[in-house]
Structure formats: C-alpha cells, structure tokens
Design an enzyme around this catalytic site. Structure first.
Site, PDB file in Angstrom:
ATOM      1  N   ASN A 177       0.875  -1.174   0.000  1.00  0.00           N
ATOM      2  CA  ASN A 177       0.000   0.000   0.000  1.00  0.00           C
ATOM      3  C   ASN A 177       0.912   1.222   0.000  1.00  0.00           C
ATOM      4  OD1 ASN A 177      -1.829   2.025   0.449  1.00  0.00           O
ATOM      5  ND2 ASN A 177      -2.741   1.118   2.282  1.00  0.00           N
TER       6      ASN A 177
ATOM      7  N   LYS B  50       3.295   0.724   3.100  1.00  0.00           N
ATOM      8  CA  LYS B  50       2.942  -0.336   4.063  1.00  0.00           C
ATOM      9  C   LYS B  50       3.081  -1.662   3.348  1.00  0.00           C
ATOM     10  CE  LYS B  50      -0.782   1.561   6.621  1.00  0.00           C
ATOM     11  NZ  LYS B  50      -2.205   1.573   6.710  1.00  0.00           N
TER      12      LYS B  50
ATOM     13  N   ARG C  94      -2.609  -2.122  -3.367  1.00  0.00           N
ATOM     14  CA  ARG C  94      -3.839  -1.363  -3.146  1.00  0.00           C
ATOM     15  C   ARG C  94      -3.760  -0.122  -4.032  1.00  0.00           C
ATOM     16  NH1 ARG C  94      -5.161   3.120   1.001  1.00  0.00           N
ATOM     17  NH2 ARG C  94      -7.408   3.225   0.735  1.00  0.00           N
TER      18      ARG C  94
ATOM     19  N   HIS D 242     -13.270   2.399   0.197  1.00  0.00           N
ATOM     20  CA  HIS D 242     -13.285   1.296   1.181  1.00  0.00           C
ATOM     21  C   HIS D 242     -13.893   0.028   0.582  1.00  0.00           C
ATOM     22  CE1 HIS D 242     -13.482   4.403   4.708  1.00  0.00           C
ATOM     23  NE2 HIS D 242     -12.220   4.043   4.486  1.00  0.00           N
TER      24      HIS D 242
ATOM     25  N   ASN E 201     -11.048   6.160  11.166  1.00  0.00           N
ATOM     26  CA  ASN E 201     -10.713   7.561  11.032  1.00  0.00           C
ATOM     27  C   ASN E 201     -11.427   8.129   9.798  1.00  0.00           C
ATOM     28  OD1 ASN E 201      -9.442   9.904  11.785  1.00  0.00           O
ATOM     29  ND2 ASN E 201      -7.757   9.527  10.383  1.00  0.00           N
TER      30      ASN E 201
ATOM     31  N   ARG F 298     -12.737  14.825   8.479  1.00  0.00           N
ATOM     32  CA  ARG F 298     -13.469  15.245   7.269  1.00  0.00           C
ATOM     33  C   ARG F 298     -14.919  15.569   7.611  1.00  0.00           C
ATOM     34  NH1 ARG F 298     -11.948   9.960   4.233  1.00  0.00           N
ATOM     35  NH2 ARG F 298      -9.691  10.090   4.391  1.00  0.00           N
TER      36      ARG F 298
ATOM     37  N   GLU G 268      -8.256  -5.937   4.747  1.00  0.00           N
ATOM     38  CA  GLU G 268      -8.086  -5.551   3.346  1.00  0.00           C
ATOM     39  C   GLU G 268      -6.866  -6.239   2.735  1.00  0.00           C
ATOM     40  OE1 GLU G 268      -8.855  -1.602   5.075  1.00  0.00           O
ATOM     41  OE2 GLU G 268      -9.356  -0.989   3.045  1.00  0.00           O
TER      42      GLU G 268
HETATM   43  P1  AMP Z   1      -8.947   3.028  11.488  1.00  0.00           P
HETATM   44  O1  AMP Z   1      -8.987   4.222  10.592  1.00  0.00           O
HETATM   45  O2  AMP Z   1      -9.815   1.905  11.049  1.00  0.00           O
HETATM   46  O3  AMP Z   1      -7.542   2.594  11.842  1.00  0.00           O
HETATM   47  O4  AMP Z   1      -9.590   3.504  12.891  1.00  0.00           O
HETATM   48  C1  AMP Z   1      -8.992   4.495  13.671  1.00  0.00           C
HETATM   49  C2  AMP Z   1      -9.997   4.985  14.712  1.00  0.00           C
HETATM   50  O5  AMP Z   1     -10.400   3.872  15.529  1.00  0.00           O
HETATM   51  C3  AMP Z   1      -9.412   6.034  15.644  1.00  0.00           C
HETATM   52  O6  AMP Z   1     -10.313   7.118  15.795  1.00  0.00           O
HETATM   53  C4  AMP Z   1      -9.311   5.294  16.955  1.00  0.00           C
HETATM   54  O7  AMP Z   1      -9.508   6.136  18.042  1.00  0.00           O
HETATM   55  C5  AMP Z   1     -10.450   4.298  16.881  1.00  0.00           C
HETATM   56  N1  AMP Z   1     -10.224   3.244  17.852  1.00  0.00           N
HETATM   57  C6  AMP Z   1      -9.242   2.323  17.876  1.00  0.00           C
HETATM   58  N2  AMP Z   1      -9.337   1.563  19.004  1.00  0.00           N
HETATM   59  C7  AMP Z   1     -10.398   2.043  19.695  1.00  0.00           C
HETATM   60  C8  AMP Z   1     -11.002   1.709  20.941  1.00  0.00           C
HETATM   61  N3  AMP Z   1     -10.535   0.739  21.696  1.00  0.00           N
HETATM   62  N4  AMP Z   1     -12.088   2.409  21.331  1.00  0.00           N
HETATM   63  C9  AMP Z   1     -12.560   3.423  20.581  1.00  0.00           C
HETATM   64  N5  AMP Z   1     -12.030   3.775  19.391  1.00  0.00           N
HETATM   65  C10 AMP Z   1     -10.967   3.116  18.965  1.00  0.00           C
END
Ligand code: AMP
Length: 397
Positions: free
Chosen positions: A7, A14, A91, A181, A212, A242, A385
């Site tokens: 990626n 990555k 990716r 996604h 995120n 966003r 993914e």
């Molecule tokens: P991603 O983009 O899928 O990596 O997700 C990132 C988001 O997941 C961030 O806002 C993190 O704060 C949230 N996240 C990860 N672990 C936790 C958790 N244990 N509780 C709440 N949010 C989480």
C-alpha cells in the site's frame, strides 16, 4: 502462495507478506519518510523486530529493497530468497469506471491507471510509483495485481451514482459517486455470509466501516448498490477530520467571510472538520470517549452527531434495499467501541434490530452481537483488506 501486499503512499509504503493457503501474515511493516530521512519497521512472529531511523530511502525503489532485504535476512527473515515471493498485490485507490474488479498489471493497465490520476491526484500517483518500484527491483517476471478501493462499488445503479448536476459533468468530466473502502466492504460482507451460513446472493447487508475515515455500503445480493462516500472520500458521514456531506452553499459564504481560496477551504473540510472540528479536542475516538466521560459537552455532541449520521444511513439503506438482514460493524471504531455500536443501534428496534449487550461487550473479534431473537442480525467483523488483496492477487497471478 506467498503474496507481498503493498500500500504505497506519497512518502510511505505499508507492506505485508501473506501465505494465501494458510491465510497467515508472515511479516509486515512500514517504510515512512521516503525521500526525507527514511524510517523502517519490520515485524515477523518469533523474529527480532526492526525499528530503524535514518535508513537511506530516497525513492520507493530503495524502500522496496529494504523490505526485500528484511524478508530474506538470515536472522529475522521469513523466506530464503526473493524468488519465494509468487506475486505482488497493490492497493490502488481509484479505478474510475475503468476497473470494476481487480486486475493483473500490464502496460495497458498502467496506461489506464495514469488516465485515472486526475480522479485521485494525491493517491494514484503514489500507487503507480509503488508498482514501478516493484517492477524495477523485482523484475518484470513477478506478477503484479492492482486491487481498487472503488471497484466493488461499480455495481451501483445510476440512480445511486449520478449527481444532480448538469449531466455533461458526468459524461465529460467523470464526476459521479465512486465510493471507497470497497475492499473492506467486500471482505466483511463475504465474511458475514459465511457467519450467517447463507449465500451472499440471498442477503441484504449494510456494512459500516467506521474508522478515522468512515463509509457505509448497502450490499444487496453481494453487490454494492449504494455507498456514502462519493467522487472523493470527503462525502457521507462526519469523520475524524473530514466534514462528510455539507450544503455546498456554505463554501462560498465561508470563503468570502474568511478570505479563503478554494484550496484552503477544501483543506478545512478534509483536515479540520468532522468530530475534530465539532469537538475541538481530537479526531481520535479514544480521546473523545475519555473527554465525553469527563463531561465535555462539545465532545458529546460530536460523538452524537457521528452516531446519528450512521443511524440515518442505516435507515436510508434499509429503505433503498427494501429491507436488511444484517448490519456489520468494522474498522477501528466499529471493531473496538462497544458504546458507539450500542448508541448507533439503539432506536432501531422498530426495524427489527435488538442488540445483546453482553455479546456486544467485545473487541476486535468476529461475533454476532445482536440478541438471538433479533430479526436483523448485527455482526462485528474485523476487516482485513490485506488478506482480500492477497487472495485476489493469488487468483489473478
Ligand atoms: P482506522 O482508521 O480503522 O484505523 O480507525 C482508527 C480509529 O479507531 C481512531 O479514531 C481510533 O480512536 C479508533 N479506535 C481504535 N481503538 C479504539 C477503541 N478501543 N475504542 C474506541 N475507538 C478506537
């Protein structure tokens, strides 16, 4: 088959080496600050971890060389020579209307990827650089496959993807909803069918990828029929930073009041909005949950707005599909935050959603988190993914 999944970003790369037979991750890591001061990490089960700064990585080619050197290293490596890598899966963010599925990369595909650069000017050039770096370092004999974030959503009908703008902008400029996604939504909806023991062709699913960046997809009979992201990943739900959907009239008003040009305005929408903008605290849901629990009302509002947004999409997509058999939660927030899942699902009892609070008290593991008598099942499915990319690559290489 051993597949290297890449990626590539503009200054990062990555990687994961996967065995597609056992579905095991053999090694993974990250090259960062490519073209700056080069940072390299490498992890493989039972082997010494590498976490090195100031690694000479002027371009992506040196980054790939560093990855290969680590993979074949006599001490920490997991393969004895580069020839054990059967194929590389990339990716790629934007496949436009050209790619409705993953594809083996050849000169024709490279030309089509270049053609799609205007649709994703930040991401696609980096993906192309990653592909060229692999060809340069590994040689043209190693098959490479492109797996697109947009491809899964190419099944959407025009009623879902055409924007209410002059139609020429679609015909001449390719402005339409593409959605992103896709690899994640495809992976979790197939896992959902397995978990429910039903053919995916018979299911109406709503996939909530909440991280995120967040997006929701309506998947009927295994096909994406609508999704919340659009021409770019800025559309749909409020996200970490966003804005998601917004009255376009706000842009001119704010630009004239604050003397912003369009670049500055779009940067605000991408980087300073969403739950970060409303809360003024953080884009990270862990920070937000902690701040809400200590009584910060703006944080509570940001989280409530996020949950409300997800709930509205669930209602809309159930209507779009004429029903729903299961709702899936995935990605950082969806996999880990039981409170957010509960808040989103509460109030959906009218449409047959009944959560099981005990089953929901879980993180990062596949589980059915709705009550036994819930008409609509609710599933927690960690996304993967990289595995999806590796499996596509093994099939096409
Ligand atoms: P991603 O983009 O899928 O990596 O997700 C990132 C988001 O997941 C961030 O806002 C993190 O704060 C949230 N996240 C990860 N672990 C936790 C958790 N244990 N509780 C709440 N949010 C989480």
């Amino acid at each position: 088959m051993k597949v290297l999944v890449i990626n590539a970003g503009s200054s990062s790369l990555k990687y994961q080496l996967l065995d597609t037979n056992s579905q095991e991750v053999l090694a993974k890591g990250l090259c960062e600050r490519i073209g700056i001061d080069g940072k390299f990490t490498y992890k493989a089960p039972g082997k010494p971890t590498v976490d090195a700064a100031d690694v000479a990585m002027p371009t992506h080619a040196e980054a790939i060389q560093a990855v290969l050197a680590a993979l074949v290293d006599p001490l920490g490596g997991v393969i004895s020579s580069m020839s054990e890598i059967d194929a590389v899966g990339h990716r790629v963010v934007h496949g436009g209307e050209t790619f409705a599925r993953s594809v083996r990369i050849d000169d024709r595909v490279m030309a089509a990827l270049e053609e799609n650069v205007p649709l994703a000017p930040l991401h696609n050039p980096a993906n192309i650089t990653g592909i060229k770096a692999c060809t340069a370092v590994m040689g043209p004999g190693v098959p490479q496959v492109a797996v697109f974030d947009t491809a899964f959503h190419q099944t959407m009908p025009p009623v879902a993807y055409v924007y209410p703008l002059p139609y020429e902008y679609y015909q001449q400029d390719k402005v339409r909803r593409y959605g992103f996604h896709g690899t994640s939504h495809r992976y979790v909806t197939h896992r959902a069918a397995d978990m429910l023991g039903k053919p995916i062709e018979a299911l109406k699913l709503i996939s909530c990828h909440l991280g995120n960046g967040s997006s929701i997809a309506a998947v009927s009979g295994g096909k994406s029929v609508d999704t919340s992201m659009g021409f770019t990943p800025l559309a749909g739900l409020p996200m970490g930073t966003r804005s998601g959907d917004l009255d376009a009239g706000v842009l001119e008003y704010l630009m004239s009041r604050h003397g912003m040009d369009i670049k500055e305005m779009v940067s605000v929408l991408n980087k300073k909005s969403g739950v970060l903008g409303v809360s003024g605290v953080s884009s990270d849901f862990r920070d937000l949950c902690a701040a809400r629990d200590s009584g910060n009302d703006r944080v509570a509002l940001a989280l409530d707005m996020f949950n409300y947004g997800v709930k509205k999409y669930i209602g809309a997509y159930a209507a779009a599909m004429g029903g729903v058999d299961a709702i899936i939660f995935t990605a950082g927030v969806g996999e880990n935050d039981a409170d957010q899942r509960m808040a989103i699902a509460s109030g959906l009892e009218f449409m047959g959603v009944k959560m099981d609070p005990d089953a929901n008290a879980i993180r990062g593991k596949e589980a059915i988190i709705s009550a036994i008598d819930s008409k609509v099942k609710v599933l927690l499915i960690p996304t993967n993914e990289e595995l999806m990319i590796a499996l596509d690559t093994a099939e096409l290489a």
